[in-house]
Design an enzyme around this catalytic site. Structure first.
Site, mmCIF file in Angstrom:
data_model
loop_
_atom_site.group_PDB
_atom_site.id
_atom_site.type_symbol
_atom_site.label_atom_id
_atom_site.label_comp_id
_atom_site.label_asym_id
_atom_site.label_seq_id
_atom_site.Cartn_x
_atom_site.Cartn_y
_atom_site.Cartn_z
ATOM 1 N N ASP A 15 0.870 -1.178 0.000
ATOM 2 C CA ASP A 15 0.000 0.000 0.000
ATOM 3 C C ASP A 15 0.906 1.226 0.000
ATOM 4 O O ASP A 15 2.112 1.122 0.258
ATOM 5 C CB ASP A 15 -0.877 -0.001 1.263
ATOM 6 C CG ASP A 15 -1.755 1.246 1.355
ATOM 7 O OD1 ASP A 15 -2.402 1.588 0.346
ATOM 8 O OD2 ASP A 15 -1.769 1.907 2.419
ATOM 9 N N SER A 16 0.329 2.384 -0.247
ATOM 10 C CA SER A 16 1.112 3.614 -0.171
ATOM 11 C C SER A 16 1.589 3.872 1.257
ATOM 12 O O SER A 16 2.530 4.638 1.460
ATOM 13 C CB SER A 16 0.252 4.786 -0.640
ATOM 14 O OG SER A 16 -0.939 4.833 0.109
ATOM 15 N N TYR A 47 -0.418 8.391 -2.441
ATOM 16 C CA TYR A 47 -0.496 8.080 -3.867
ATOM 17 C C TYR A 47 -1.710 8.784 -4.504
ATOM 18 O O TYR A 47 -1.716 9.054 -5.696
ATOM 19 C CB TYR A 47 -0.654 6.568 -4.086
ATOM 20 C CG TYR A 47 0.599 5.721 -3.955
ATOM 21 C CD1 TYR A 47 1.801 6.218 -3.431
ATOM 22 C CD2 TYR A 47 0.585 4.384 -4.368
ATOM 23 C CE1 TYR A 47 2.924 5.412 -3.322
ATOM 24 C CE2 TYR A 47 1.712 3.581 -4.259
ATOM 25 C CZ TYR A 47 2.878 4.093 -3.736
ATOM 26 O OH TYR A 47 3.995 3.292 -3.632
ATOM 27 N N GLY A 48 -2.715 9.020 -3.667
ATOM 28 C CA GLY A 48 -4.012 9.506 -4.172
ATOM 29 C C GLY A 48 -3.978 10.846 -4.869
ATOM 30 O O GLY A 48 -4.889 11.197 -5.617
ATOM 31 N N CYS A 78 -3.806 -0.830 -1.985
ATOM 32 C CA CYS A 78 -4.098 0.580 -2.250
ATOM 33 C C CYS A 78 -5.074 0.712 -3.427
ATOM 34 O O CYS A 78 -4.818 0.188 -4.514
ATOM 35 C CB CYS A 78 -2.781 1.276 -2.588
ATOM 36 S SG CYS A 78 -2.947 3.008 -2.985
ATOM 37 N N ASN A 79 -6.170 1.416 -3.190
ATOM 38 C CA ASN A 79 -7.170 1.604 -4.267
ATOM 39 C C ASN A 79 -6.594 2.400 -5.421
ATOM 40 O O ASN A 79 -6.853 2.108 -6.583
ATOM 41 C CB ASN A 79 -8.399 2.338 -3.734
ATOM 42 C CG ASN A 79 -9.292 1.470 -2.894
ATOM 43 O OD1 ASN A 79 -10.344 1.053 -3.327
ATOM 44 N ND2 ASN A 79 -8.872 1.169 -1.671
ATOM 45 N N THR A 80 -5.802 3.438 -5.089
ATOM 46 C CA THR A 80 -5.242 4.297 -6.140
ATOM 47 C C THR A 80 -4.309 3.471 -7.032
ATOM 48 O O THR A 80 -4.397 3.532 -8.267
ATOM 49 C CB THR A 80 -4.478 5.478 -5.516
ATOM 50 O OG1 THR A 80 -5.308 6.102 -4.524
ATOM 51 C CG2 THR A 80 -4.101 6.497 -6.564
ATOM 52 N N GLU A 157 -5.927 8.992 9.655
ATOM 53 C CA GLU A 157 -4.560 8.851 10.205
ATOM 54 C C GLU A 157 -4.398 9.594 11.519
ATOM 55 O O GLU A 157 -3.607 9.199 12.370
ATOM 56 C CB GLU A 157 -3.529 9.327 9.168
ATOM 57 C CG GLU A 157 -3.478 8.369 8.008
ATOM 58 C CD GLU A 157 -2.207 8.434 7.181
ATOM 59 O OE1 GLU A 157 -1.257 9.143 7.557
ATOM 60 O OE2 GLU A 157 -2.181 7.760 6.142
ATOM 61 N N CYS A 189 -11.278 3.376 -0.737
ATOM 62 C CA CYS A 189 -9.977 3.863 -0.269
ATOM 63 C C CYS A 189 -9.660 3.095 1.010
ATOM 64 O O CYS A 189 -10.556 2.844 1.832
ATOM 65 C CB CYS A 189 -10.054 5.363 0.011
ATOM 66 S SG CYS A 189 -8.565 6.017 0.802
ATOM 67 N N THR A 190 -8.389 2.741 1.152
ATOM 68 C CA THR A 190 -7.972 1.937 2.305
ATOM 69 C C THR A 190 -8.388 2.528 3.654
ATOM 70 O O THR A 190 -8.638 1.801 4.608
ATOM 71 C CB THR A 190 -6.433 1.825 2.323
ATOM 72 O OG1 THR A 190 -5.876 3.132 2.111
ATOM 73 C CG2 THR A 190 -5.935 0.877 1.256
ATOM 74 N N HIS A 191 -8.415 3.867 3.726
ATOM 75 C CA HIS A 191 -8.648 4.524 5.020
ATOM 76 C C HIS A 191 -10.129 4.593 5.419
ATOM 77 O O HIS A 191 -10.439 4.800 6.586
ATOM 78 C CB HIS A 191 -8.118 5.958 4.978
ATOM 79 C CG HIS A 191 -6.622 6.054 4.939
ATOM 80 N ND1 HIS A 191 -5.871 5.498 3.930
ATOM 81 C CD2 HIS A 191 -5.744 6.649 5.789
ATOM 82 C CE1 HIS A 191 -4.585 5.753 4.148
ATOM 83 N NE2 HIS A 191 -4.482 6.448 5.271
HETATM 84 N N1 DGL Z 1 -4.008 3.947 0.063
HETATM 85 C C1 DGL Z 1 -4.642 4.994 -0.683
HETATM 86 C C2 DGL Z 1 -5.875 4.454 -1.405
HETATM 87 O O1 DGL Z 1 -6.466 3.480 -1.009
HETATM 88 C C3 DGL Z 1 -5.013 6.159 0.203
HETATM 89 C C4 DGL Z 1 -3.829 6.950 0.719
HETATM 90 C C5 DGL Z 1 -3.028 7.595 -0.387
HETATM 91 O O2 DGL Z 1 -3.542 8.497 -1.068
HETATM 92 O O3 DGL Z 1 -1.909 7.180 -0.562
HETATM 93 O O4 DGL Z 1 -6.256 4.990 -2.404
#
Ligand code: DGL
Length: 271
Positions: A15-16, A47-48, A78-80, A157, A189-191
């Site tokens: 993940d990012s 990453y987003g 990571c979704n992005t 976070e 999104c992971t969060h």
């Molecule tokens: N992990 C990213 C996602 O799921 C979210 C955090 C980021 O932008 O890196 O898209």
């Protein structure tokens, strides 16, 4: 020499940063015997907000690190990264590579009765149109309503899970989705699973929230079974964590995402 994976090899997740622990958590729960190697690219997050090209490049570097650890499968938590990098990652390895977009889309399509689905995610994920594409591949009649919610990442976070600011931000982002008669919303999104309670409160109880990470863990289980790569020993799997920066911060906030604190996190260089 080509590497032939065996059931004993670990699953690789990247993940990012820290958010992918929500996906890891589901994998730990659904596959308790599996060893897992987790990489959080904390030096280069988020990453987003980055360009497609940059996210693809970073993702390739993360995968190369995991391949050196002899993983039997790669999960792009990571979704992005999942939304733009999967075809490029599949080119550099023969082991299974899966992202969170397809399993999340599948679950949402299965759940929706009125063919109206909402997707929330980072700017990168929403701009890529990856959820729209995968949903419409499964059912062309479905209408997708997307909304980037970038501030949710920082709120999660900072552990601002259920306070006035979070409520206000939820209303700002989510109110436009409320009059669309949507019956299903993907937490893309992971969060976002961390903020599930506030998101649900804002959208109302009639809307079903889909946790892409949870759906992905089910898919990981099924792929390992199909490929005869499941670790069938009864021992508890080991979990190793690597980050590209801030190992102490990762340890400190891991509890918010994993419901338990991680004690051992190694800092590594990947490029
Ligand atoms: N992990 C990213 C996602 O799921 C979210 C955090 C980021 O932008 O890196 O898209």
């Amino acid at each position: 020499m080509t590497f032939t994976p065996s059931p004993k090899n670990p699953i690789g997740i990247f993940d990012s940063g820290i958010g992918g622990l929500t996906v890891a958590k589901s994998i730990f729960e659904q596959l308790p015997s599996e060893d897992v190697i987790y990489l959080g690219d904390t030096a280069r997050l988020p990453y987003g907000t980055k360009s497609r090209e940059t996210v693809i490049l970073y993702s390739i570097e993360c995968v190369k690190f995991l391949l050196k650890k002899k993983v039997k499968m790669i999960v792009v938590a990571c979704n992005t990264a999942s939304s733009v990098a999967i075809p490029f990652l599949k080119k550099i390895t023969k082991i299974p590579v899966i992202g969170v977009i397809e399993p999340g889309s599948f679950a949402a399509v299965n759940n929706s009765k009125n063919n109206k689905i909402g997707v929330i995610g980072t700017h990168g994920t929403i701009k890529s149109g990856a959820y729209d594409y995968n949903i419409q591949k499964l059912n062309k009649r479905i209408k997708v309503f997307s909304q980037p919610c970038s501030l949710f990442v920082q709120l999660a976070e900072d552990g601002w899970i259920d306070n006035k600011v979070t409520e206000l931000v939820c209303r700002e982002y989510l109110n436009p989705l409320k009059n669309k008669n949507i019956d299903t919303v993907i937490l893309g999104c992971t969060h976002y699973p961390v903020l599930k309670k506030s998101i649900q409160k804002t959208l109302g109880n009639k809307i079903k929230l889909i946790d892409s990470g949870h759906e992905t863990a089910k898919e990981v289980k099924s792929i390992l079974n199909k490929k005869n790569l499941t670790n069938n020993t009864n021992k508890k799997g080991t979990h190793k964590f690597f980050v590209t920066d801030f190992p102490n911060k990762f340890k400190e906030i891991s509890e918010t995402f994993l419901s338990k604190k991680i004690s051992d996190v190694k800092k590594i260089k990947i490029n």
